[in-house]
Write an enzyme that holds these catalytic residues in place. Structure first.
Site, PDB file in Angstrom:
ATOM      1  CB  CYS A  68      23.804  -1.543   7.379  1.00 47.96           C
ATOM      2  SG  CYS A  68      24.515  -2.921   6.480  1.00 47.96           S
ATOM      3  CB  CYS A  87      23.060  -5.099   8.250  1.00 51.99           C
ATOM      4  SG  CYS A  87      24.702  -4.466   7.906  1.00 51.99           S
ATOM      5  CG  ASP A  88      19.636  -3.963   9.921  1.00 51.89           C
ATOM      6  OD1 ASP A  88      20.010  -5.066  10.360  1.00 51.89           O
ATOM      7  OD2 ASP A  88      20.048  -2.881  10.365  1.00 51.89           O
TER       8      ASP A  88
HETATM    9  C1  LIG Z   1      24.003  -0.761  13.918  1.00 47.50           C
HETATM   10  C2  LIG Z   1      24.910  -1.558  13.004  1.00 47.50           C
HETATM   11  C3  LIG Z   1      24.452  -2.764  12.492  1.00 47.50           C
HETATM   12  C4  LIG Z   1      25.284  -3.531  11.670  1.00 47.50           C
HETATM   13  N1  LIG Z   1      24.824  -4.727  11.216  1.00 47.50           N
HETATM   14  C5  LIG Z   1      25.630  -5.522  10.487  1.00 47.50           C
HETATM   15  C6  LIG Z   1      25.190  -6.810  10.063  1.00 47.50           C
HETATM   16  O1  LIG Z   1      24.071  -7.220  10.329  1.00 47.50           O
HETATM   17  N2  LIG Z   1      26.064  -7.558   9.334  1.00 47.50           N
HETATM   18  C7  LIG Z   1      27.326  -7.127   9.013  1.00 47.50           C
HETATM   19  O2  LIG Z   1      28.080  -7.880   8.377  1.00 47.50           O
HETATM   20  N3  LIG Z   1      27.760  -5.896   9.397  1.00 47.50           N
HETATM   21  C8  LIG Z   1      26.957  -5.085  10.117  1.00 47.50           C
HETATM   22  N4  LIG Z   1      27.376  -3.843  10.500  1.00 47.50           N
HETATM   23  C9  LIG Z   1      28.682  -3.361  10.023  1.00 47.50           C
HETATM   24  C10 LIG Z   1      29.831  -3.945  10.866  1.00 47.50           C
HETATM   25  O3  LIG Z   1      29.574  -3.715  12.232  1.00 47.50           O
HETATM   26  C11 LIG Z   1      31.156  -3.312  10.460  1.00 47.50           C
HETATM   27  O4  LIG Z   1      31.378  -3.474   9.083  1.00 47.50           O
HETATM   28  C12 LIG Z   1      32.328  -3.959  11.220  1.00 47.50           C
HETATM   29  O5  LIG Z   1      32.132  -3.860  12.610  1.00 47.50           O
HETATM   30  C13 LIG Z   1      33.659  -3.303  10.860  1.00 47.50           C
HETATM   31  O6  LIG Z   1      34.645  -3.875  11.641  1.00 47.50           O
HETATM   32  P1  LIG Z   1      36.045  -3.134  11.926  1.00 47.50           P
HETATM   33  O7  LIG Z   1      36.811  -4.056  12.798  1.00 47.50           O
HETATM   34  O8  LIG Z   1      36.629  -2.691  10.647  1.00 47.50           O
HETATM   35  O9  LIG Z   1      35.683  -1.795  12.700  1.00 47.50           O
HETATM   36  P2  LIG Z   1      34.813  -1.484  14.000  1.00 47.50           P
HETATM   37  O10 LIG Z   1      33.802  -2.518  14.243  1.00 47.50           O
HETATM   38  O11 LIG Z   1      34.361  -0.066  13.833  1.00 47.50           O
HETATM   39  O12 LIG Z   1      35.866  -1.562  15.183  1.00 47.50           O
HETATM   40  C14 LIG Z   1      36.846  -0.587  15.373  1.00 47.50           C
HETATM   41  C15 LIG Z   1      37.303  -0.615  16.809  1.00 47.50           C
HETATM   42  O13 LIG Z   1      38.421   0.258  16.950  1.00 47.50           O
HETATM   43  C16 LIG Z   1      38.333   0.933  18.183  1.00 47.50           C
HETATM   44  N5  LIG Z   1      39.083   2.181  18.050  1.00 47.50           N
HETATM   45  C17 LIG Z   1      38.881   3.184  17.166  1.00 47.50           C
HETATM   46  N6  LIG Z   1      39.804   4.159  17.324  1.00 47.50           N
HETATM   47  C18 LIG Z   1      40.612   3.748  18.331  1.00 47.50           C
HETATM   48  C19 LIG Z   1      41.757   4.331  18.967  1.00 47.50           C
HETATM   49  N7  LIG Z   1      42.238   5.525  18.604  1.00 47.50           N
HETATM   50  N8  LIG Z   1      42.362   3.651  19.977  1.00 47.50           N
HETATM   51  C20 LIG Z   1      41.874   2.430  20.373  1.00 47.50           C
HETATM   52  N9  LIG Z   1      40.793   1.843  19.815  1.00 47.50           N
HETATM   53  C21 LIG Z   1      40.169   2.488  18.809  1.00 47.50           C
HETATM   54  C22 LIG Z   1      36.838   1.162  18.396  1.00 47.50           C
HETATM   55  O14 LIG Z   1      36.546   1.311  19.772  1.00 47.50           O
HETATM   56  C23 LIG Z   1      36.260  -0.137  17.805  1.00 47.50           C
HETATM   57  O15 LIG Z   1      36.068  -1.132  18.800  1.00 47.50           O
HETATM   58  C24 LIG Z   1      26.579  -3.057  11.322  1.00 47.50           C
HETATM   59  C25 LIG Z   1      27.030  -1.816  11.837  1.00 47.50           C
HETATM   60  C26 LIG Z   1      26.205  -1.080  12.666  1.00 47.50           C
HETATM   61  C27 LIG Z   1      26.701   0.245  13.225  1.00 47.50           C
END
Ligand SMILES: Cc1cc2nc3c(=O)[nH]c(=O)nc-3n(C[C@H](O)[C@H](O)[C@H](O)COP(=O)(O)OP(=O)(O)OC[C@H]3O[C@@H](n4cnc5c(N)ncnc54)[C@H](O)[C@@H]3O)c2cc1C
Length: 313
Positions: free
Chosen positions: A133, A136-137
């Site tokens: 990302c 992010c970084d």
């Molecule tokens: C290494 C890394 C660094 C990042 N750095 C940044 C940053 O600095 N700033 C920033 O703004 N964003 C950053 N991001 C992006 C950010 O993490 C994501 O955009 C954000 O987490 C998305 O949130 P979400 O709730 O949509 O999904 P997710 O965070 O993916 O959460 C989805 C959740 O659903 C759960 N899940 C999935 N399927 C199922 C199922 N069938 N049953 C039960 N549970 C389930 C998973 O376990 C997970 O906990 C980064 C991402 C990564 C990987």
């Protein structure tokens, strides 16, 4: 029968839970297969969330979210959801332990994950110089040289983004042709800060206790090797959205999805199915940022509340 099922406990799901329970909805259950927090918990640092001025790890950052979100009565069901189906006016939530829960409305917040390249050193230095990302970084590499791996739209757009803060960007792709749209390819070729390395692959990511110190690349045809002393490598080789829960027994999806498998929603996070909402990285055109996932979660919860009020009160 519960009122609202939220599938996934990342920033989108937790925020949806906060808004729904604080908004007075009873029987709201968050189905999260692990500890709530989502993908950001795998990041070693986050510094672009408004209002949080210190650089903290993703795990530390998400800690108060859980505390705040569960304060208003959100229930955590620590189970994996295997399928969500529509059953008349209601939804069936099938859990991987074999049980089933009925819900009046559902918000899908299952997120996704960047694909890994499986290059030697990738796992070791994931979050320690290896990133997926640029938004992010990228800032951590201000005035430094970095490398980008990939040949699609995301890789090229992120490479251009990185030129705004980095001294130089090496763009590495295994083919001579890029898959990105022609105008983006043109911008890449015209950008003096980008050196295109094709057809090249990365053999190894090198580093020490401080993180990445360089990468070894080799030419696909001549096998000639070159070492690039970059402290940062950005990998864009695809992104998997977690939409398996929407697949029905006949193979079709419960609601409309696009060519990339992302859930189609309108501005209110409504899907093509009444009572079914989606928020965060799982939805179409998501910017894949915590602040955006949280905003989506709030919108989806407010829409779900309006739906519950109009349909069942
Ligand atoms: C290494 C890394 C660094 C990042 N750095 C940044 C940053 O600095 N700033 C920033 O703004 N964003 C950053 N991001 C992006 C950010 O993490 C994501 O955009 C954000 O987490 C998305 O949130 P979400 O709730 O949509 O999904 P997710 O965070 O993916 O959460 C989805 C959740 O659903 C759960 N899940 C999935 N399927 C199922 C199922 N069938 N049953 C039960 N549970 C389930 C998973 O376990 C997970 O906990 C980064 C991402 C990564 C990987």
């Amino acid at each position: 029968m519960i009122n609202l099922a939220i599938i996934g406990g990342g920033p989108a799901g937790l925020t949806a839970g906060l808004y729904a329970t604080r908004g007075g909805i009873k029987d709201v259950v968050l189905f999260e297969r692990g500890a709530p927090g989502g993908q950001i918990t795998s990041s070693s640092e986050i510094e672009n969330y408004p209002g949080v001025k210190d650089v903290v790890s993703g795990l530390e950052f998400m800690q108060p979210w859980q505390e705040q979100c569960f304060r208003f009565g959100l229930e955590h069901n620590m189970n994996e959801v295997s399928k969500v189906s529509k059953n008349g006016d209601f939804f069936d939530i099938f859990l991987s332990d074999g049980s089933k829960v009925e819900a009046r409305a559902v918000i899908i917040c299952t997120g996704g994950s960047p694909k890994k390249s499986n290059i030697k050193g990738e796992s070791e230095f994931w979050g320690q110089g290896v990133s997926t990302c640029a938004t992010c970084d990228g800032f951590f590499y201000k005035n430094k040289e970095v490398a980008v791996l990939g040949g699609g739209d995301t890789a090229l757009e992120e490479a251009i983004y990185l030129t705004r803060m980095c001294k130089k960007v090496y763009l590495i792709h295994r083919r001579n042709e890029f898959r990105a749209v022609p105008i983006t390819v043109k911008h890449i070729k015209e950008n003096p800060k980008i050196e295109i390395l094709t057809p090249m692959i990365i053999d190894e990511i090198k580093g020490d206790s401080s993180g990445v110190t360089g990468i070894i690349v080799s030419d696909v045809n001549t096998k000639e090797k070159r070492e690039l002393n970059v402290p940062g490598l950005f990998i864009f080789v695809g992104y998997d959205v977690n939409t398996q829960v929407l697949r029905q027994d006949d193979g079709k999806m419960l609601c409309d999805t696009n060519d990339l498998g992302q859930v189609k929603v309108d501005l209110n996070m409504k899907t093509s199915v009444k009572g079914l909402f989606a928020a965060g990285d799982v939805r179409e055109s998501a910017m894949k940022q915590v602040v955006i996932a949280a905003g989506d979660g709030a919108v989806a919860a407010l829409s779900a509340m309006e739906y519950l009020q109009s349909q069942f009160n």
